[in-house]
Design a protein around this motif. Structure first.
Motif, PDB file in Angstrom:
ATOM      1  N   PRO A  29      -6.181  47.162 -37.783  1.00 32.87           N
ATOM      2  CA  PRO A  29      -6.149  46.971 -36.326  1.00 32.87           C
ATOM      3  C   PRO A  29      -5.058  47.851 -35.738  1.00 32.87           C
ATOM      4  O   PRO A  29      -4.015  48.080 -36.364  1.00 32.87           O
ATOM      5  N   GLN A  30      -5.263  48.346 -34.546  1.00 31.21           N
ATOM      6  CA  GLN A  30      -4.329  49.297 -33.956  1.00 31.21           C
ATOM      7  C   GLN A  30      -3.485  48.712 -32.830  1.00 31.21           C
ATOM      8  O   GLN A  30      -2.407  49.221 -32.539  1.00 31.21           O
ATOM      9  N   LEU A  31      -3.971  47.660 -32.187  1.00 30.03           N
ATOM     10  CA  LEU A  31      -3.264  47.075 -31.045  1.00 30.03           C
ATOM     11  C   LEU A  31      -2.897  45.623 -31.348  1.00 30.03           C
ATOM     12  O   LEU A  31      -3.737  44.846 -31.817  1.00 30.03           O
ATOM     13  N   ASN A  32      -1.657  45.273 -31.062  1.00 28.64           N
ATOM     14  CA  ASN A  32      -1.211  43.899 -31.261  1.00 28.64           C
ATOM     15  C   ASN A  32      -1.487  43.095 -29.996  1.00 28.64           C
ATOM     16  O   ASN A  32      -0.632  42.972 -29.121  1.00 28.64           O
ATOM     17  N   LYS A  33      -2.690  42.538 -29.899  1.00 28.84           N
ATOM     18  CA  LYS A  33      -3.051  41.774 -28.708  1.00 28.84           C
ATOM     19  C   LYS A  33      -2.290  40.451 -28.622  1.00 28.84           C
ATOM     20  O   LYS A  33      -2.356  39.747 -27.617  1.00 28.84           O
ATOM     21  N   GLY A  34      -1.555  40.110 -29.689  1.00 34.91           N
ATOM     22  CA  GLY A  34      -0.712  38.924 -29.615  1.00 34.91           C
ATOM     23  C   GLY A  34       0.414  39.057 -28.607  1.00 34.91           C
ATOM     24  O   GLY A  34       0.895  38.059 -28.076  1.00 34.91           O
ATOM     25  N   ARG A  35       0.857  40.286 -28.342  1.00 32.97           N
ATOM     26  CA  ARG A  35       1.940  40.482 -27.378  1.00 32.97           C
ATOM     27  C   ARG A  35       1.524  40.031 -25.979  1.00 32.97           C
ATOM     28  O   ARG A  35       2.149  39.147 -25.394  1.00 32.97           O
ATOM     29  N   PRO A  36       0.477  40.627 -25.385  1.00 35.43           N
ATOM     30  CA  PRO A  36       0.118  40.186 -24.032  1.00 35.43           C
ATOM     31  C   PRO A  36      -0.416  38.766 -23.985  1.00 35.43           C
ATOM     32  O   PRO A  36      -0.239  38.071 -22.981  1.00 35.43           O
ATOM     33  N   SER A  37      -1.055  38.295 -25.069  1.00 36.64           N
ATOM     34  CA  SER A  37      -1.653  36.953 -25.026  1.00 36.64           C
ATOM     35  C   SER A  37      -0.637  35.850 -25.286  1.00 36.64           C
ATOM     36  O   SER A  37      -0.993  34.678 -25.321  1.00 36.64           O
ATOM     37  N   SER A  38       0.637  36.221 -25.468  1.00 37.31           N
ATOM     38  CA  SER A  38       1.688  35.198 -25.555  1.00 37.31           C
ATOM     39  C   SER A  38       2.583  35.230 -24.323  1.00 37.31           C
ATOM     40  O   SER A  38       3.664  34.638 -24.321  1.00 37.31           O
ATOM     41  N   GLY A  39       2.123  35.921 -23.260  1.00 39.15           N
ATOM     42  CA  GLY A  39       2.856  35.921 -22.006  1.00 39.15           C
ATOM     43  C   GLY A  39       2.763  34.578 -21.305  1.00 39.15           C
ATOM     44  O   GLY A  39       1.937  33.727 -21.649  1.00 39.15           O
ATOM     45  N   ARG A  43     -14.294  32.112 -25.162  1.00 35.64           N
ATOM     46  CA  ARG A  43     -14.447  33.564 -25.092  1.00 35.64           C
ATOM     47  C   ARG A  43     -13.137  34.267 -25.480  1.00 35.64           C
ATOM     48  O   ARG A  43     -13.142  35.262 -26.208  1.00 35.64           O
ATOM     49  N   LEU A  44     -12.025  33.739 -24.996  1.00 36.17           N
ATOM     50  CA  LEU A  44     -10.724  34.282 -25.385  1.00 36.17           C
ATOM     51  C   LEU A  44     -10.502  34.173 -26.890  1.00 36.17           C
ATOM     52  O   LEU A  44     -10.047  35.117 -27.541  1.00 36.17           O
ATOM     53  N   ALA A  45     -10.811  32.998 -27.441  1.00 33.99           N
ATOM     54  CA  ALA A  45     -10.590  32.775 -28.861  1.00 33.99           C
ATOM     55  C   ALA A  45     -11.444  33.706 -29.714  1.00 33.99           C
ATOM     56  O   ALA A  45     -10.978  34.257 -30.719  1.00 33.99           O
ATOM     57  N   VAL A  46     -12.691  33.891 -29.334  1.00 31.40           N
ATOM     58  CA  VAL A  46     -13.572  34.786 -30.083  1.00 31.40           C
ATOM     59  C   VAL A  46     -13.023  36.207 -30.061  1.00 31.40           C
ATOM     60  O   VAL A  46     -12.989  36.902 -31.090  1.00 31.40           O
ATOM     61  N   TYR A  47     -12.572  36.660 -28.903  1.00 27.39           N
ATOM     62  CA  TYR A  47     -12.052  38.020 -28.778  1.00 27.39           C
ATOM     63  C   TYR A  47     -10.803  38.214 -29.636  1.00 27.39           C
ATOM     64  O   TYR A  47     -10.695  39.170 -30.417  1.00 27.39           O
ATOM     65  N   LEU A  48      -9.833  37.300 -29.516  1.00 28.95           N
ATOM     66  CA  LEU A  48      -8.588  37.451 -30.256  1.00 28.95           C
ATOM     67  C   LEU A  48      -8.805  37.272 -31.755  1.00 28.95           C
ATOM     68  O   LEU A  48      -8.142  37.923 -32.576  1.00 28.95           O
ATOM     69  N   ASP A  49      -9.733  36.403 -32.132  1.00 27.13           N
ATOM     70  CA  ASP A  49     -10.048  36.215 -33.547  1.00 27.13           C
ATOM     71  C   ASP A  49     -10.620  37.501 -34.135  1.00 27.13           C
ATOM     72  O   ASP A  49     -10.319  37.874 -35.272  1.00 27.13           O
ATOM     73  N   ALA A  50     -11.456  38.198 -33.371  1.00 24.10           N
ATOM     74  CA  ALA A  50     -12.046  39.450 -33.851  1.00 24.10           C
ATOM     75  C   ALA A  50     -11.009  40.571 -33.907  1.00 24.10           C
ATOM     76  O   ALA A  50     -11.049  41.418 -34.812  1.00 24.10           O
ATOM     77  N   MET A  51     -10.078  40.576 -32.956  1.00 30.06           N
ATOM     78  CA  MET A  51      -9.060  41.634 -32.938  1.00 30.06           C
ATOM     79  C   MET A  51      -8.091  41.488 -34.113  1.00 30.06           C
ATOM     80  O   MET A  51      -7.653  42.458 -34.697  1.00 30.06           O
ATOM     81  N   GLN A  52      -7.758  40.262 -34.451  1.00 33.95           N
ATOM     82  CA  GLN A  52      -6.804  39.949 -35.511  1.00 33.95           C
ATOM     83  C   GLN A  52      -5.453  40.596 -35.248  1.00 33.95           C
ATOM     84  O   GLN A  52      -5.261  41.355 -34.314  1.00 33.95           O
ATOM     85  N   GLY A  53      -4.500  40.244 -36.108  1.00 32.09           N
ATOM     86  CA  GLY A  53      -3.144  40.744 -35.924  1.00 32.09           C
ATOM     87  C   GLY A  53      -2.933  42.086 -36.602  1.00 32.09           C
ATOM     88  O   GLY A  53      -3.603  42.420 -37.575  1.00 32.09           O
ATOM     89  N   VAL A  54      -1.984  42.831 -36.084  1.00 30.64           N
ATOM     90  CA  VAL A  54      -1.625  44.131 -36.650  1.00 30.64           C
ATOM     91  C   VAL A  54      -0.375  43.967 -37.511  1.00 30.64           C
ATOM     92  O   VAL A  54       0.619  43.401 -37.042  1.00 30.64           O
ATOM     93  N   PRO A  55      -0.381  44.455 -38.744  1.00 29.69           N
ATOM     94  CA  PRO A  55       0.879  44.436 -39.493  1.00 29.69           C
ATOM     95  C   PRO A  55       1.892  45.331 -38.799  1.00 29.69           C
ATOM     96  O   PRO A  55       1.566  46.463 -38.418  1.00 29.69           O
ATOM     97  N   PRO A  56       3.110  44.866 -38.566  1.00 27.15           N
ATOM     98  CA  PRO A  56       4.099  45.694 -37.876  1.00 27.15           C
ATOM     99  C   PRO A  56       4.323  47.019 -38.601  1.00 27.15           C
ATOM    100  O   PRO A  56       4.230  47.090 -39.829  1.00 27.15           O
TER     101      PRO A  56
END
Length: 486
Positions: free
Chosen positions: A263-273, A290-303
Motif C-alpha cells: 500500500p502506498q498511502l496511509n489512510k489511517g492518518r486522515p481517518s483518525s482526525g 462504506r467507510l469500513a469497506v474502503y479502509l479495510d481494502a486500503m489496509q495499513g502501510v508499513p512505515p
C-alpha cells in the motif's frame, strides 16, 4: 549520554510537574465529588460501578476519566505484570511508536498530563527537540506515570475468563475462580480478546511453536541466528518481525505477499482526525459500512522507517503476488509450497497475518456470544459491498455497549477495543484518540449510572440542607427551608 537518559535534575523536574498538575486539578475542581449510589454485590461484596478489563493505554485512560468524573469505585484488571501491559514491551517489535510524538496522550485537555510535558520534565527540552518518534519503552513508562500519579486502582496478574450479565450487574469470573461484580464492565483489550489471531489455511499443526509463530507470540529470535526464515504478510508487524530476525542474525528472510505491491498511502492518518473520531458513530449504518469497506481494502502501510530497517542487512527478499499453499514439517525445519513464489525448505515461519474480530471465538463471551447483535444481524449491505468478515463485528450502541438479538439486554458490557471499529471508527483503536475517547465513553456510562441511581440521587437532592444561603440576611426563614415554591 543517551537522549533517553534522565538528566541530572529530572527528579526535580518530575516533582515540579506533578506539583503543578496537582494545582491544575485543584483549580479545575478535579476529581469531581463522588456521586453514585453505594450498592452491594449479590454475595455481599463490593459492587464496583465499573470494572475495566485491560490495563494498557485505553484501560488506564478510562480509569483516569472515571476518577476525574466522580466515579471512583472502579477497578482495572490486567493479566500481565505491572509494566508489561499491552504490546509495547512484549510483542511490539518496532523500536518506536508509529504515531507522531506530538499527540497529546492521556490528558483530557490538561497540559501537564500530556506525554510532551512528562517527557520534557524527565529528559529535558533538548531531548524533546531531538526526539523523532517515541520509543516503545518510553511510552510504557508514561502510561505507568499516569497510573501512579493519578493513583488509579489496578490489579495486575489477574485474568478475566468469563462474563455473566445479570439484571443489575455483570459477574466477572477470574482464572483463579474468584468472582468480581460490577454494574458496568468495559473490555479495553486493544486487539486482544476480540477473536484471536488470523491464520492461513494449509499450515500443519505438527509444526508446533518451535517452527511457526504469529507476530503476537513470544519468539526467541536468538534461535534464528543463521536460519532461513519465511514471513507471511507485508504489514507493519510483518516487517518489524522480519527486521528483528535479520538483526538477530538470520541467514535470510523471505516475505510472502498476496498483493502486487505495498500500500502506498496511509489512510489511517486522515481517518483518525477529529471529525472521524467524533462523527463516525453518528453516521447512518450505510455510510459507516462504506467507510469500513474502503479502509479495510486500503489496509495499513508499513512505515518507511520500518521498511528501511528491514533492508539494512542483506538477505531480505519480498515476493509479491504469491500465495502460501502449505507448510509441513521437513526434517528439523519445514517445507513451504508457494504459488508463484519461493517454494522450498525453511527453519522457521512467522505469520504476520493480523487479528480477526469474532467474539464467538473468545471464551470471555461464551455465556452471551449467541445473543450478541452483530453487524450482519442489523445491516444488509448492497451486493458489491458484502464483506462477511466485517459482518462479524458487534453492532454497538452510543456508549460502545453490546446489544442483544434476544433475551435480556447486554448493555452493561462495553467494548473499548478493536471490535468497536465498525461502530465507532478508530475511537478505541490507536493513540490519536487517547485524549478524547475515554471521556466520551465515561459520558455514556455516567448517563446509564445516573438513570439507574435516579431515585437515590433524587432523594439525596431532597434531603440536602448543607448550605443555608440566606442565613446571614434579614430574610432567613428556617421554617421554610423545605418549601418547594408554594
Amino acid at each position: 549520554m543517551s537522549r533517553h537518559s534522565p538528566q541530572v535534575g529530572s527528579r526535580r523536574g518530575l516533582a515540579a510537574l506533578e506539583a503543578g498538575l496537582g494545582e491544575d486539578l485543584t483549580r479545575l475542581g478535579l476529581p469531581r465529588a463522588s456521586w453514585t449510589a453505594r450498592r452491594d454485590g449479590p454475595d455481599g461484596t463490593t459492587l464496583h460501578d465499573v470494572l475495566v478489563i485491560g490495563g494498557g493505554q485505553f484501560g488506564i485512560g478510562l480509569a483516569a476519566a472515571l476518577k476525574l468524573a466522580g466515579i471512583p469505585d472502579t477497578l482495572v484488571i490486567d493479566r500481565a505484570e505491572e509494566g508489561s501491559e499491552g504490546p509495547w514491551t512484549t510483542f511490539a517489535r518496532m523500536p518506536t511508536l508509529r504515531s507522531p510524538k506530538h499527540l497529546p496522550g492521556i490528558c483530557f485537555g490538561i497540559p501537564r498530563l500530556t506525554f510532551q510535558s512528562w517527557y520534557r520534565a524527565r529528559f529535558g527540552d533538548a531531548a524533546w527537540g531531538a526526539l523523532y518518534k517515541i520509543p516503545n519503552a518510553i511510552w510504557q513508562d508514561y502510561i505507568g506515570w499516569v497510573r501512579r500519579t493519578l493513583d488509579l486502582p489496578v490489579w495486575n496478574g489477574v485474568e478475566a475468563t468469563r462474563l455473566e450479565p445479570a439484571a443489575d450487574h455483570v459477574a466477572v469470573m477470574l482464572s483463579d475462580g474468584t468472582r468480581l461484580h460490577a454494574r458496568h464492565v468495559v473490555v479495553a483489550t486493544g486487539r486482544g480478546a476480540v477473536g484471536g489471531q488470523n491464520h492461513v489455511a494449509g499450515i500443519s499443526p505438527a509444526l508446533g511453536p518451535d517452527r511457526v509463530a504469529h507476530t503476537s507470540d513470544e519468539i526467541d529470535f536468538e534461535r534464528l541466528r543463521g536460519k532461513r526464515v519465511a514471513v507471511v504478510g507485508v504489514g507493519a508487524s510483518a516487517f518489524d518481525n522480519a527486521a528483528t530476525a535479520m538483526e538477530a542474525g538470520a541467514a535470510s528472510v523471505d516475505m510472502l505477499a498476496r498483493r502486487h505491491a505495498l500500500p502506498q498511502l496511509n489512510k489511517g492518518r486522515p481517518s483518525s482526525g477529529i471529525g472521524f473520531l467524533e462523527g463516525w458513530a453518528g453516521l447512518p449504518d450505510a455510510d459507516r459500512w462504506r467507510l469500513a469497506v474502503y479502509l479495510d481494502a486500503m489496509q495499513g502501510v508499513p512505515p518507511h522507517e520500518t521498511v528501511l530497517r528491514a533492508l539494512e542487512r542483506p538477505g531480505l527478499s519480498v515476493h509479491f503476488a504469491t500465495r502460501l499453499l502449505s507448510a509441513k514439517p521437513s526434517g528439523e525445519g519445514l517445507r513451504l509450497e508457494v504459488e508463484n513464489g519461493p517454494t522450498g525448505e525453511y527453519d522457521f515461519l512467522i505469520l504476520g497475518t493480523g487479528f480477526r474480530v469474532d467474539l464467538s471465538r473468545e471464551p470471555l463471551f461464551d455465556a452471551i456470544s449467541p445473543r450478541i447483535a452483530l453487524w450482519r444481524d442489523t445491516y444488509m449491505p448492497p451486493d458489491d459491498l458484502v464483506r462477511p468478515h466485517l459482518g462479524l463485528y458487534p453492532y454497538l450502541g452510543d456508549a460502545l455497549e453490546l446489544k442483544a438479538t434476544e433475551g435480556p439486554p447486554l448493555d452493561r458490557i462495553h467494548l473499548f477495543n478493536a471490535a468497536s471499529w465498525l461502530s465507532a471508527g478508530a475511537m478505541a483503536l490507536d493513540m490519536p484518540s487517547l485524549d478524547i475517547a475515554p471521556a466520551r465513553l465515561v459520558t455514556g456510562i455516567t448517563r446509564a449510572l445516573f438513570a439507574e441511581d435516579f431515585e437515590a440521587i433524587f432523594a439525596s437532592l431532597c434531603d440536602w440542607q448543607d448550605e443555608h444561603e440566606l442565613e446571614a440576611t434579614p430574610f432567613y426563614a428556617p421554617r421554610y427551608v423545605n418549601e418547594t415554591g408554594r
